[in-house]
Write an enzyme that holds these catalytic residues in place. Structure first.
Site, PDB file in Angstrom:
ATOM      1  N   THR A 143      -0.938 -50.171   8.531  1.00 21.57           N
ATOM      2  CA  THR A 143      -2.098 -49.769   9.335  1.00 21.57           C
ATOM      3  C   THR A 143      -2.832 -48.593   8.699  1.00 21.57           C
ATOM      4  O   THR A 143      -2.246 -47.811   7.946  1.00 21.57           O
ATOM      5  CB  THR A 143      -1.604 -49.359  10.743  1.00 21.57           C
ATOM      6  OG1 THR A 143      -2.668 -48.757  11.465  1.00 21.57           O
ATOM      7  CG2 THR A 143      -0.461 -48.356  10.676  1.00 21.57           C
ATOM      8  N   ASP A 144      -4.105 -48.440   9.073  1.00 18.32           N
ATOM      9  CA  ASP A 144      -4.867 -47.273   8.608  1.00 18.32           C
ATOM     10  C   ASP A 144      -4.440 -45.986   9.322  1.00 18.32           C
ATOM     11  O   ASP A 144      -4.790 -44.889   8.895  1.00 18.32           O
ATOM     12  CB  ASP A 144      -6.378 -47.504   8.776  1.00 18.32           C
ATOM     13  CG  ASP A 144      -6.815 -47.739  10.217  1.00 18.32           C
ATOM     14  OD1 ASP A 144      -5.950 -47.772  11.126  1.00 18.32           O
ATOM     15  OD2 ASP A 144      -8.031 -47.897  10.453  1.00 18.32           O
ATOM     16  N   GLU A 145      -3.661 -46.127  10.421  1.00 22.26           N
ATOM     17  CA  GLU A 145      -3.294 -44.930  11.190  1.00 22.26           C
ATOM     18  C   GLU A 145      -2.394 -43.986  10.397  1.00 22.26           C
ATOM     19  O   GLU A 145      -2.247 -42.825  10.769  1.00 22.26           O
ATOM     20  CB  GLU A 145      -2.607 -45.323  12.501  1.00 22.26           C
ATOM     21  CG  GLU A 145      -3.456 -46.228  13.345  1.00 22.26           C
ATOM     22  CD  GLU A 145      -3.203 -46.119  14.851  1.00 22.26           C
ATOM     23  OE1 GLU A 145      -2.415 -45.263  15.270  1.00 22.26           O
ATOM     24  OE2 GLU A 145      -3.825 -46.894  15.586  1.00 22.26           O
ATOM     25  N   TYR A 169       4.045 -43.805  16.505  1.00 22.05           N
ATOM     26  CA  TYR A 169       3.790 -45.121  15.896  1.00 22.05           C
ATOM     27  C   TYR A 169       3.348 -44.955  14.440  1.00 22.05           C
ATOM     28  O   TYR A 169       3.911 -45.575  13.525  1.00 22.05           O
ATOM     29  CB  TYR A 169       2.721 -45.883  16.702  1.00 22.05           C
ATOM     30  CG  TYR A 169       2.111 -47.038  15.934  1.00 22.05           C
ATOM     31  CD1 TYR A 169       2.863 -48.167  15.618  1.00 22.05           C
ATOM     32  CD2 TYR A 169       0.782 -46.995  15.501  1.00 22.05           C
ATOM     33  CE1 TYR A 169       2.321 -49.227  14.893  1.00 22.05           C
ATOM     34  CE2 TYR A 169       0.222 -48.044  14.785  1.00 22.05           C
ATOM     35  CZ  TYR A 169       0.992 -49.159  14.486  1.00 22.05           C
ATOM     36  OH  TYR A 169       0.449 -50.197  13.770  1.00 22.05           O
ATOM     37  N   LYS A 173       5.228 -46.149  10.961  1.00 19.20           N
ATOM     38  CA  LYS A 173       4.629 -47.051   9.958  1.00 19.20           C
ATOM     39  C   LYS A 173       4.545 -46.337   8.604  1.00 19.20           C
ATOM     40  O   LYS A 173       4.764 -46.948   7.557  1.00 19.20           O
ATOM     41  CB  LYS A 173       3.230 -47.519  10.411  1.00 19.20           C
ATOM     42  CG  LYS A 173       3.225 -48.445  11.618  1.00 19.20           C
ATOM     43  CD  LYS A 173       3.931 -49.780  11.390  1.00 19.20           C
ATOM     44  CE  LYS A 173       3.209 -50.705  10.443  1.00 19.20           C
ATOM     45  NZ  LYS A 173       3.833 -52.061  10.424  1.00 19.20           N
ATOM     46  N   LEU A 209      -7.135 -52.017  23.686  1.00 18.66           N
ATOM     47  CA  LEU A 209      -8.454 -51.744  24.296  1.00 18.66           C
ATOM     48  C   LEU A 209      -9.261 -53.001  24.620  1.00 18.66           C
ATOM     49  O   LEU A 209      -9.691 -53.192  25.769  1.00 18.66           O
ATOM     50  CB  LEU A 209      -9.272 -50.845  23.361  1.00 18.66           C
ATOM     51  CG  LEU A 209     -10.664 -50.512  23.908  1.00 18.66           C
ATOM     52  CD1 LEU A 209     -10.593 -49.441  24.979  1.00 18.66           C
ATOM     53  CD2 LEU A 209     -11.618 -50.062  22.802  1.00 18.66           C
TER      54      LEU A 209
END
Ligand code: NAD
Ligand code: DAU
Length: 367
Positions: A143-145, A169, A173, A209
């Site tokens: 993920t980009d997070e 989270y 990752k 969302l």
């Protein structure tokens, strides 16, 4: 013994994994790997739903094993039995809000589970012939997070942006990404990692969302916008993400990471407004009361990242991938899908789902 025309997918009953398997079977596999079958290993947590792949029941190119990626013996036996030429690793705990209320499962699955998979892949890969070793791929879906948060004028995340994860989270990752990297550098296993932005589309569990807002808008429930609603996410239609993963499997360079994004940055409040307009248009209410009346600003997510943006230059330049779907058309398709799939919606909104919704929203102050 040589590898077979098989790929092992983990987490294939979840949102992106199931879209990936459906599109993979449809595309008849990528040109170079040319697989003919998919083995899906999924623990069926709350986020895994067999209904997502009901269309593949009885398909000889597809098989499902219910199990945990942390179970080393099970992973080893699947590798022995199916001799896959690639592992595509989606399985994860994926919801940021849940990682704030209950982080432990994120460390178990995302960090330890990825370690178990890498270890079993290493043992399996060591026993392959030189040609099969070279052709084998371990694709770690991330993920980009992991890159943290951006200010309004910061350049988008590139593959060289330093890691700065902010939620449990994202940290879990990031840990798994580091393990994947280390297994390439230390053991030379052909590992590739993808870091993608926010996905949306069919089969997304309605805790995230977009599906949450679609369902609440349809049912006349409050639309809970965190904080001031101005946090920005980059949105990508899920089938574009699946196409990017196929491109990385087919043509990506082992040891590399590839950022994947939709070049479609939106503030959350704008996404919610667009969903309201689409639902108003496709399912008008008596008296045409606009769904925007349901928007309710609520207490923010702790540590809420302000902005994500992806620089996808590398995957476009090296692999020729770019998104096919525009946000406006992809979102319309998505709303339409949720309108047409009420049986699927009923199947995922179990007691456990309702408990989560009560837990996450009942205690949030309305601003
Ligand atoms: P999801 O939560 O919808 O699905 C996760 C799947 O993994 C479920 O089917 C679940 O049953 C399975 N799973 C969980 N723990 C497991 C375990 N221990 N063993 C076996 N299976 C297990 O997630 P998603 O949104 O489809 O995300 C898939 C992957 O893509 C994740 O790794 C996530 O970090 C990454 N990702 C997601 C997004 C997004 O916007 N959703 C964006 C970028 C990257
Ligand atoms: O960026 C990629 C990531 O995108 C993935 O790695 C994650 O698995 C995926 O869940 C997603 O993370 P986000 O936290 O960005 O997605 P989520 O749908 O939970 O929230 C999107 C934005 O909307 C975020 O800024 C929080 C906000 N939000 C979310 C919910 C559920 C609200 O305002 N209200 C809500 O009720």
């Amino acid at each position: 013994m040589s590898t077979q025309d098989t790929i092992l997918v983990t987490g294939g009953m979840g949102f992106i994994g199931s879209n990936f398997i459906l599109t993979w079977i449809k595309a008849n596999g990528a040109a170079v790997l040319n697989p003919t079958s998919v083995v899906n290993l999924d623990r069926l947590t709350y986020a895994g739903n067999p209904a997502n792949l009901a269309a593949l029941e009885g398909n000889p190119r597809y098989s499902f094993t219910r199990g945990d990626i942390c179970d080393a013996e099970l992973v080893a036996s699947l590798l022995r039995e199916h001799r896959p030429r690639a592992i595509v690793h989606f399985a994860a705990e994926s919801h940021v809000d849940r990682s704030i209320t209950s982080p432990e499962e994120f460390i178990r699955t995302n960090v330890h589970g990825t370690f178990v998979l890498l270890e079993q892949a290493r043992a399996y890969w060591n026993g392959l012939s030189p040609a099969d070793k070279e052709n084998f791929r371990f694709l770690h879906v991330s993920t980009d997070e992991v890159y943290g948060t951006l200010g309004p004028h910061d350049p988008a995340f590139s593959e060289t942006t330093p890691y700065a994860p902010n939620s449990p989270y994202a940290a879990s990752k990031a840990g798994s990404d580091h393990l994947a990297r280390a297994y390439f550098h230390t053991f030379h296993i052909p590992v590739l990692t993808t870091n993608c932005s926010n996905n949306y589309g069919p089969y997304q569990f309605p805790e995230k969302l977009i599906p949450l807002m679609i369902l609440n808008a349809l049912e006349g429930k409050p639309l809970p916008v965190y904080g001031d609603g101005k946090n920005v996410r980059d949105w990508l239609f899920v089938e574009d993400h699946c196409a990017a993963i196929r491109a990385v499997l087919e043509r990506g360079r082992p040891g590399e990471t590839y950022n994947i994004g939709g070049s479609s940055e939106k503030a959350n409040i704008d996404v919610v407004h667009t969903i309201c307009s689409l639902v108003d248009e496709m399912r008008p209410e008596p008296g045409s009361a606009p769904r925007t009346r349901l928007i309710t600003y609520v207490q923010d997510r702790p540590g809420h990242d302000r902005r994500y943006a992806i620089d996808a230059t590398k995957i476009t330049r090296e692999l020729g991938w770019q998104p096919a779907e525009k946000f406006e058309t992809g979102l319309r398709k998505t709303v339409q899908w949720y309108l047409e799939n009420s049986a699927w919606i009923d199947s995922v909104r179990t007691g456990a789902y309702r408990e989560w919704i009560a837990k996450n929203y009942a205690e949030r102050l309305v601003l």
